[in-house]
Write an enzyme that holds these catalytic residues in place. Structure first.
Site, PDB file in Angstrom:
ATOM      1  N   ASP A   1       0.870  -1.180   0.000  1.00  0.00           N
ATOM      2  CA  ASP A   1       0.000   0.000   0.000  1.00  0.00           C
ATOM      3  C   ASP A   1       0.908   1.230   0.000  1.00  0.00           C
ATOM      4  OD1 ASP A   1       0.889   0.363   2.601  1.00  0.00           O
ATOM      5  OD2 ASP A   1      -1.097   0.336   3.521  1.00  0.00           O
TER       6      ASP A   1
ATOM      7  N   CYS B   1       3.265  -3.014   3.907  1.00  0.00           N
ATOM      8  CA  CYS B   1       2.423  -1.859   4.233  1.00  0.00           C
ATOM      9  C   CYS B   1       3.188  -1.053   5.272  1.00  0.00           C
ATOM     10  CB  CYS B   1       1.018  -2.281   4.682  1.00  0.00           C
ATOM     11  SG  CYS B   1       0.921  -3.207   6.223  1.00  0.00           S
TER      12      CYS B   1
ATOM     13  N   THR C   1       3.198  -1.022   8.561  1.00  0.00           N
ATOM     14  CA  THR C   1       3.735  -1.892   9.619  1.00  0.00           C
ATOM     15  C   THR C   1       4.007  -3.306   9.145  1.00  0.00           C
ATOM     16  OG1 THR C   1       1.495  -2.544  10.203  1.00  0.00           O
ATOM     17  CG2 THR C   1       2.433  -0.670  11.418  1.00  0.00           C
TER      18      THR C   1
ATOM     19  N   HIS D   1      11.450 -23.491   8.827  1.00  0.00           N
ATOM     20  CA  HIS D   1      10.483 -24.172   9.700  1.00  0.00           C
ATOM     21  C   HIS D   1       9.045 -24.102   9.199  1.00  0.00           C
ATOM     22  CE1 HIS D   1      13.141 -23.945  13.581  1.00  0.00           C
ATOM     23  NE2 HIS D   1      13.857 -24.197  12.508  1.00  0.00           N
TER      24      HIS D   1
ATOM     25  N   HIS E   1       8.340 -30.394  10.878  1.00  0.00           N
ATOM     26  CA  HIS E   1       7.854 -29.106  10.376  1.00  0.00           C
ATOM     27  C   HIS E   1       6.697 -29.312   9.402  1.00  0.00           C
ATOM     28  CE1 HIS E   1      10.867 -27.053  12.555  1.00  0.00           C
ATOM     29  NE2 HIS E   1      11.885 -27.503  11.846  1.00  0.00           N
TER      30      HIS E   1
END
Ligand code: RB5
Length: 143
Positions: free
Chosen positions: A7, A64, A66, A97, A133
């Site tokens: 964004d 974005c 954050t 993992h 995993h």
């Protein structure tokens, strides 16, 4: 093929990452956005998630402000494992993992130098393939 999406909060960092990908001859498809104009991160998270699930792209990078909203949105899709990373250790571990198929970052969190190292680590670390995993990843898909 790497799917890119951001964004307005991730636009500048995405431009830096495109420079890195160009320099390293890594093919990508940019699903937007294309400017600093305010927009909604779910639009781009969905485009990138769909490109991966269709097989059009192998992995994705979402950015974005954050990295939180865009990764939460991508993780709504079954089969998407979007990992929000701000360090190289996490980027390596999530490939080894979790077999993460999307790297999410915050354009207001990490600087371009670190972000490029995180991208490099993420793209160049294979899934370990360890059975434990694989079992855990399979468990992610059921409620
Ligand atoms: C946009 O201002 C910001 O909310 C967005 O980029 C992101 O950080 C949301 O999680």
């Amino acid at each position: 093929m790497i799917a890119l999406g951001c964004d307005h909060g991730g636009y500048e960092l995405k431009q830096e990452i495109k420079k890195y990908l160009d320099e390293n001859q890594v093919a990508y498809q940019d699903f937007g956005c294309d400017s600093l104009e305010a927009t909604d991160y779910p639009i781009y998270a969905k485009k990138v998630a769909r490109a991966i699930l269709s097989g059009e792209c192998e992995k994705g990078i979402l950015i974005c402000g954050t990295g939180i909203g865009i990764s939460i949105t991508a993780n709504k899709f079954k089969g998407i494992r979007a990992a929000l990373c701000s360090d190289c250790f996490s980027a390596e571990a999530t490939r080894l993992h979790n077999d993460a198929n999307i790297l999410a970052m915050g354009g207001r969190v990490v600087g371009p130098g670190l972000a490029v190292k995180i991208v490099d680590t993420f793209l160049n670390t294979p899934f370990s393939g360890d059975q434990r995993h694989k079992n855990r990843i399979a468990q992610m898909e059921t409620e």
